[in-house]
Scaffold this active site. Structure first.
Site, PDB file in Angstrom:
ATOM      1  CG  ASP A 105      -1.161  -5.513  -9.392  1.00  0.00           C
ATOM      2  OD1 ASP A 105      -1.682  -6.191  -8.478  1.00  0.00           O
ATOM      3  OD2 ASP A 105      -0.294  -4.637  -8.722  1.00  0.00           O
ATOM      4  CG  ASP A 165      -2.216  -4.874  -2.233  1.00  0.00           C
ATOM      5  OD1 ASP A 165      -1.819  -5.315  -0.871  1.00  0.00           O
ATOM      6  OD2 ASP A 165      -1.796  -3.742  -2.515  1.00  0.00           O
TER       7      ASP A 165
HETATM    8  N1  GLY Z   1      -2.668  -2.476  -4.923  1.00  0.00           N
HETATM    9  C1  GLY Z   1      -1.868  -1.147  -4.523  1.00  0.00           C
HETATM   10  C2  GLY Z   1      -2.494  -0.378  -3.879  1.00  0.00           C
HETATM   11  O1  GLY Z   1      -3.546  -0.596  -3.398  1.00  0.00           O
HETATM   12  O2  GLY Z   1      -1.987   0.634  -3.619  1.00  0.00           O
END
Ligand code: GLY
Length: 392
Positions: A105, A165
């Site tokens: 992330d 994501d």
């Molecule tokens: N990227 C993690 C979420 O959307 O919870």
């Protein structure tokens, strides 16, 4: 009942003046939050409507810094710039000391804090931090399968998978290529989205949350959910990450096939909205359900639609814009907060994670604010009132 453009058009639209007022209210809440959240960050989700201070950990702290940069852009007030610059130093320390960064992330964390700082003010520490983060993300690229591994130690068999994501982490790599002149970052991002789209998009245009890849052959094996209701359902936020993620890769690569992919995932999202246009946390649930909403999913989707509409032919662009204006208006009408006594967040009725039989979550931040919902709500409003230059 499935939504159509006609049914969505029954909802009041959003206009520039209304968006400006909503943005003013949001900036007011952010200003009042600065005293508590400058040296520390907002927790990922609120508790009873209120964020609590945390260290710079988890995948979410960049959203708060991003909100502060948006507030700075909207007002030009030095207090916002100063606060965001203090946080940029924290991000440099985080990546130099590798604090809680054993995951993919880096884009969520560093695009909205440090790339933003660099683009807005030329901050050299911010540039350094963001490039270190891009290098760190690049280490998660797996040649076998051509993707960025989301979680766990890289190369670990039980974590050999991608998640939808991650599409929002790719712009950090595109930016790193632009800044350094090295094509390798963008190439990894392009390979990742190709692999992701091959396995994550289902024939009915819904998406898997996560998909495993065979370590030996590099071939996609099977999809499972982590935060959705079922392995085969469409987690609302995952579908939204798909919408905005495809739009952002299109922005950089202009790959024509992404247009069709964008339309497919976006049409699915719009068709499955409930009557009041605020999605439940999973598209298994529809109008009348008692399940919680995830307002953040809609905020993310609106930003993606408004971005992609810049590149679509006129009629198609107008169709999607009109839908996005209604979705944003519904968020403002039903979920927004401008009263710090009621909540220190901007967007109510989000869901971080909801426990179900098939997923691997416990309830967390259910019917609460979450910091990315706040950020994307502000980004969407900013996009309404100005020709916004992206941090992504
Ligand atoms: N990227 C993690 C979420 O959307 O919870």
């Amino acid at each position: 009942m499935a939504q159509t453009l006609e049914s969505i058009l029954n909802y009041p639209s959003m206009d520039v003046d209304t968006a400006n007022e909503a943005l003013d209210r949001s900036v007011g809440v952010i200003r009042e939050n600065l005293a508590e959240f400058t040296d520390r960050f907002q927790s990922s989700n609120s508790f009873g409507g209120f964020y609590v201070p945390t260290e710079n950990v988890e995948w979410t702290t960049g959203f708060w810094t991003g909100e502060i940069w948006l507030a700075y852009e909207h007002t030009g007030e030095a207090c916002f710039r100063k606060a965001a610059e203090i946080q940029v130093e924290s991000f440099l320390e985080r990546i130099e000391k590798k604090i809680d960064v054993n995951h993919h992330d880096m884009g969520f964390l560093f695009s909205l804090s440090c790339v933003a700082a660099y683009k807005l003010t030329g901050n050299a520490h911010a540039k350094k931090a963001a490039l270190l983060a891009a290098d760190h993300l690049a280490e998660r690229y797996r040649e076998k399968g051509q993707f960025l591994q989301a979680w766990g130690n890289v190369g670990e068999a039980k974590e050999y998978r991608l998640i939808i994501d991650c599409l929002l982490n790719l712009p950090l790599l595109y930016w790193a290529s632009e800044v350094t002149g090295q094509a390798r970052y963008a190439q990894m991002a392009e390979n990742h989205i190709r692999t992701a789209m091959k396995c994550i998009l289902r024939p009915d245009d819904s998406t898997y949350h996560t998909h495993f890849i065979d370590m030996e052959t590099g071939e996609p094996t099977y999809g499972v959910t982590h935060q959705g209701n079922r392995n085969g359902s469409a987690w609302a936020r995952g579908q939204a990450w798909g919408i905005y993620g495809i739009a952002l890769s299109y922005r950089y690569l202009k790959e024509p096939s992404y247009i069709d992919l964008f339309c497919r995932v976006t049409d699915y999202f719009i068709r499955h909205l409930p009557d009041d246009l605020v999605p439940y946390w999973d598209f298994d649930f529809d109008t009348g359900s008692t399940e919680p909403r995830d307002s953040s999913a809609s905020a993310i989707a609106v930003c993606g639609i408004l971005e992609m509409a810049k590149y679509l032919e006129k009629e198609r662009a107008e169709y999607y814009r009109q839908a996005a204006y209604r979705m944003l208006r519904a968020l403002m009408d039903r979920c927004s907060n401008g009263d710090i006594k009621k909540s220190n967040g901007l967007l109510l009725h989000g869901t971080y994670a909801r426990d179900s039989k098939e997923n691997t979550c416990t309830n967390r931040g259910v019917d609460e604010c979450n910091t990315w919902g706040d950020y994307f709500y502000m980004e969407a409003l900013t996009r309404m009132v100005t020709d916004w230059k992206l941090y992504w």
